[in-house]
Design a protein around this motif. Structure first.
Motif, short mmCIF file in Angstrom:
data_model
loop_
_atom_site.label_atom_id
_atom_site.label_comp_id
_atom_site.label_asym_id
_atom_site.label_seq_id
_atom_site.Cartn_x
_atom_site.Cartn_y
_atom_site.Cartn_z
N GLY A 86 21.39 25.25 21.20
CA GLY A 86 20.81 24.31 22.14
C GLY A 86 21.72 23.13 22.41
O GLY A 86 22.91 23.15 22.10
N LYS A 87 21.13 22.07 22.98
CA LYS A 87 21.91 20.91 23.40
C LYS A 87 22.52 20.15 22.23
O LYS A 87 23.67 19.74 22.27
N ILE A 88 21.74 19.91 21.20
CA ILE A 88 22.22 19.13 20.06
C ILE A 88 23.03 20.04 19.14
O ILE A 88 22.60 21.14 18.81
N VAL A 135 24.93 17.74 4.20
CA VAL A 135 25.64 16.75 5.01
C VAL A 135 25.91 17.38 6.38
O VAL A 135 26.39 18.51 6.47
N LEU A 136 25.58 16.62 7.43
CA LEU A 136 25.70 17.12 8.80
C LEU A 136 26.56 16.20 9.66
O LEU A 136 26.54 14.98 9.49
N HIS A 137 27.29 16.80 10.59
CA HIS A 137 27.98 16.09 11.68
C HIS A 137 27.18 16.45 12.92
O HIS A 137 27.13 17.62 13.31
N GLU A 138 26.49 15.48 13.52
CA GLU A 138 25.58 15.73 14.62
C GLU A 138 26.14 15.16 15.93
O GLU A 138 26.65 14.05 15.94
N THR A 139 26.01 15.93 17.01
CA THR A 139 26.42 15.48 18.33
C THR A 139 25.25 15.62 19.29
O THR A 139 24.73 16.73 19.49
N TYR A 140 24.83 14.49 19.87
CA TYR A 140 23.74 14.44 20.84
C TYR A 140 24.33 14.10 22.20
O TYR A 140 24.76 12.98 22.42
N PRO A 141 24.33 15.04 23.17
CA PRO A 141 24.80 14.71 24.52
C PRO A 141 23.88 13.66 25.15
O PRO A 141 22.73 13.49 24.71
N PRO A 142 24.33 12.97 26.19
CA PRO A 142 23.48 11.96 26.84
C PRO A 142 22.11 12.55 27.20
O PRO A 142 22.02 13.63 27.77
N GLY A 143 21.05 11.84 26.81
CA GLY A 143 19.68 12.25 27.11
C GLY A 143 19.08 13.26 26.16
O GLY A 143 17.88 13.51 26.20
N ALA A 144 19.88 13.87 25.30
CA ALA A 144 19.36 14.89 24.38
C ALA A 144 18.47 14.25 23.32
O ALA A 144 18.73 13.14 22.86
N ASP A 145 17.43 14.98 22.94
CA ASP A 145 16.58 14.51 21.85
C ASP A 145 16.08 15.70 21.04
O ASP A 145 16.25 16.84 21.43
N PRO A 158 6.92 11.25 10.03
CA PRO A 158 7.30 11.88 11.30
C PRO A 158 8.45 11.11 11.96
O PRO A 158 8.44 9.87 11.98
N HIS A 159 9.45 11.84 12.46
CA HIS A 159 10.63 11.19 13.03
C HIS A 159 11.23 12.02 14.16
O HIS A 159 10.99 13.21 14.25
N ARG A 160 12.00 11.33 15.00
CA ARG A 160 12.72 12.00 16.08
C ARG A 160 13.95 11.18 16.45
O ARG A 160 14.02 9.98 16.17
N PHE A 161 14.91 11.83 17.11
CA PHE A 161 16.17 11.21 17.50
C PHE A 161 16.41 11.47 18.98
O PHE A 161 16.16 12.57 19.47
N LYS A 162 16.94 10.44 19.70
CA LYS A 162 17.23 10.61 21.13
C LYS A 162 18.49 9.82 21.48
O LYS A 162 18.62 8.64 21.14
N CYS A 163 19.42 10.48 22.19
CA CYS A 163 20.64 9.82 22.65
C CYS A 163 20.30 8.94 23.84
O CYS A 163 19.68 9.38 24.80
N ILE A 164 20.73 7.69 23.78
CA ILE A 164 20.50 6.70 24.83
C ILE A 164 21.86 6.36 25.46
O ILE A 164 22.83 6.13 24.75
N GLY A 165 21.93 6.33 26.75
CA GLY A 165 23.18 5.92 27.41
C GLY A 165 23.92 7.09 28.00
O GLY A 165 23.46 8.23 28.03
N ASP A 166 25.14 6.77 28.47
CA ASP A 166 25.95 7.75 29.20
C ASP A 166 26.98 8.48 28.35
O ASP A 166 27.70 9.33 28.87
N GLU A 167 27.08 8.14 27.08
CA GLU A 167 28.04 8.86 26.23
C GLU A 167 27.31 9.54 25.09
O GLU A 167 26.22 9.14 24.69
N ALA A 168 27.92 10.60 24.57
CA ALA A 168 27.32 11.34 23.46
C ALA A 168 27.20 10.44 22.23
O ALA A 168 28.03 9.55 22.02
N ALA A 169 26.17 10.69 21.46
CA ALA A 169 26.01 10.00 20.18
C ALA A 169 26.49 10.94 19.07
O ALA A 169 26.13 12.12 19.06
N ILE A 170 27.31 10.40 18.20
CA ILE A 170 27.84 11.16 17.06
C ILE A 170 27.29 10.51 15.79
O ILE A 170 27.38 9.29 15.63
N VAL A 171 26.75 11.33 14.91
CA VAL A 171 26.14 10.85 13.67
C VAL A 171 26.65 11.69 12.51
O VAL A 171 26.78 12.91 12.64
#
Length: 182
Positions: free
Chosen positions: A87-89, A105-115, A160-173
């Motif tokens: 999927g997207k993430i 341990v994870l390296h996570e990449t969220y494209p813009p708008g992905a949640d 309960p939790h969730r994650f969402k990328c905000i903005g125009d660039e990918a979020a890396i975690v």
């Protein structure tokens, strides 16, 4: 090709941190059965081996396919991280088989708008992470905050939790979850 069932069982048992006695109790067999298999003094039937493996539990196919050698990999290049998502993430995990491990341990990449979706996530353990790039909105229970590069989070995963990328660039975690449950 001969497979050393005894060595495989011994290595698997060591990865789980079990004594022969503890494994025998879990599997409902005698301590002597485990000892004889590990010393290759007894060649277990398929049914007997399945019963022993149920003490972990691990499928028989994984027992023969996985690498349970005592050689543990310590260092990983970026190409050796294991992709565990569709999927997207993109989630890339350090290490391949986390059977018996306490930490993921994870390296996570969220494209813009992905949640992570409308439904909040919830599971056993704890999570922590550091935002490396971009902005990530994190909701934990009723609390919500947008974190940017350099910011971090730490919470009990049963909330309960969730994650969402905000903005125009990918979020890396880079995150950690214990026990290895994601």
């Amino acid at each position: 090709m001969d497979i050393d069932i005894g060595a495989r069982l011994r290595s698997l048992r060591a990865q789980y941190g079990l004594s022969q006695r503890e494994l025998a109790k879990r599997a409902g067999v005698t301590n002597g059965t485990i000892s004889m298999i590990e010393q290759n003094r007894s060649s277990p039937s398929v049914g007997s081996l399945k019963k022993v493996l149920d003490g972990f539990p691990i499928p028989m196919s994984d027992f023969f396919a996985s690498d349970f050698s005592s050689r543990r990999k310590i260092f990983y290049s970026k190409d050796e991280l294991t992709r565990i998502s569709e999927g997207k993430i993109e989630y890339k995990q350090v290490g391949r088989d986390l059977t018996g491990k306490a930490l993921q341990v994870l390296h996570e990449t969220y494209p813009p708008g992905a949640d992570t979706g409308r439904n909040m996530l919830s599971h056993q353990g704890e999570e922590a992470g550091v935002i490396i790039k971009g902005k990530l909105e994190i909701t934990v229970g009723a609390e919500r905050k947008v974190l940017k590069a350099g910011d971090a989070f730490y919470f009990e995963s049963h909330h309960p939790h969730r994650f969402k990328c905000i903005g125009d660039e990918a979020a890396i975690v880079v995150s950690a979850c214990t026990p290895a449950s994601f």
